[in-house]
Design an enzyme around this catalytic site. Sequence first.
Site, short mmCIF file in Angstrom:
data_model
loop_
_atom_site.label_atom_id
_atom_site.label_comp_id
_atom_site.label_asym_id
_atom_site.label_seq_id
_atom_site.Cartn_x
_atom_site.Cartn_y
_atom_site.Cartn_z
N LYS A 97 0.82 -1.21 0.00
CA LYS A 97 0.00 0.00 0.00
C LYS A 97 0.86 1.27 0.00
O LYS A 97 0.34 2.35 -0.26
CB LYS A 97 -0.97 0.01 1.18
N ASP A 98 2.18 1.13 0.28
CA ASP A 98 3.08 2.28 0.23
C ASP A 98 3.70 2.48 -1.15
O ASP A 98 4.39 3.48 -1.37
CB ASP A 98 4.21 2.11 1.25
N ARG A 145 -8.53 7.88 4.40
CA ARG A 145 -9.58 6.89 4.13
C ARG A 145 -10.27 6.49 5.44
O ARG A 145 -11.51 6.51 5.53
CB ARG A 145 -8.95 5.65 3.46
N ARG A 146 -9.48 6.13 6.44
CA ARG A 146 -10.08 5.77 7.73
C ARG A 146 -10.79 6.96 8.36
O ARG A 146 -11.86 6.82 8.94
CB ARG A 146 -8.98 5.25 8.67
N ARG A 169 3.45 4.52 17.24
CA ARG A 169 2.01 4.75 17.37
C ARG A 169 1.45 4.06 18.61
O ARG A 169 0.64 4.63 19.35
CB ARG A 169 1.29 4.25 16.11
N CYS A 256 -2.01 9.68 -0.72
CA CYS A 256 -2.36 10.02 0.66
C CYS A 256 -3.32 11.20 0.74
O CYS A 256 -3.86 11.49 1.81
CB CYS A 256 -1.09 10.33 1.45
#
Length: 326
Positions: A97-98, A145-146, A169, A256
């Site tokens: 996804k990166d 997106r989230r 995180r 992004c």
Amino acid sequence: MSQLPISSSISSISSPPQRLVIASRESRLAMWQAEHVRDCLKKHYPECDVQILGMTTRGDQILDKALSKVGGKGLFVKELETALEDGRADLAVHSLKDVPMVMPQGFDLSCVMAREDARDAFVSNDYASLEDLPQGAIVGTSSLRRESVLRAQFPHLEIHPLRGNLDTRMGKLDRGEYQAIILAAAGLKRLGLEARIRALLPIDPYTPAAGQGALGIETLSKHPNIKEWLAPLSNLPTLYAVTAERMVSRQLGGSCEVPLAAYAVWSEDQMQIRSFVASVDGKAICLASAQGSVRSLAEAEALGLAVAQDLILQGAASLLPNGLPQ
């Protein structure tokens, strides 16, 4: 997207590799991924000396700004591509996804490995689910997106940006800076942190990002032998699925800066795909899905293209910050 080799064997390769160097980010998750690729290569080529070149990327260094403000996910791959160009490494391992949806000239996405759980995960020390969070609770996420789905589903929550590698995180959550955070389940599972997951979020409405949970291996186009050596690591169901997903994202300029989701599943020649484009505030969304027979990469791309065109017909371009890509 060019045809990737699906299967191979040592006997079909005239000269097995003697030495390979893997370029990887130095985060714990990225190193796990590189070590996984190393171990898979050693299984197929036991005589090969496989080494890992750990690197720090711009994406790892800039933690005080959202990715959408500083150049996007490509910041996680540029330094690794430089290592390929100057000969310090033979292949680079990425979270798929990166990887930018359009590969730079001279580079190939040469292998897509079997996918881990693609879903998003709810992580909290005090609450069992998003529904349990009280008014004003702070939820951290690095993804527009989230964020768009959370704002639509839970307008009473505070959605704050969350940057850094997975351990960073988690540390911010444990220090009480957030009441909950949303992460990719794949990374937590790969690092043995599955117990920290309080809930796995359903595909509807929390559709994953294109390529989420999959590993991609990048090589230089001028080294087809390396692509051939990687063929035994490729996974056909994942390859077909992410090919469709990445086609959707490519057509809509996925980055992004775009709240864009695309998730496909392929089994027994049948594919199902779901995608959405939304506004960051969650107040507007275009949603499309499709299913059909897929027996080749071209057919996977065609199904992804059909979904993208459906979204465009619904007005998805109005939700994209820069409109449709030219």
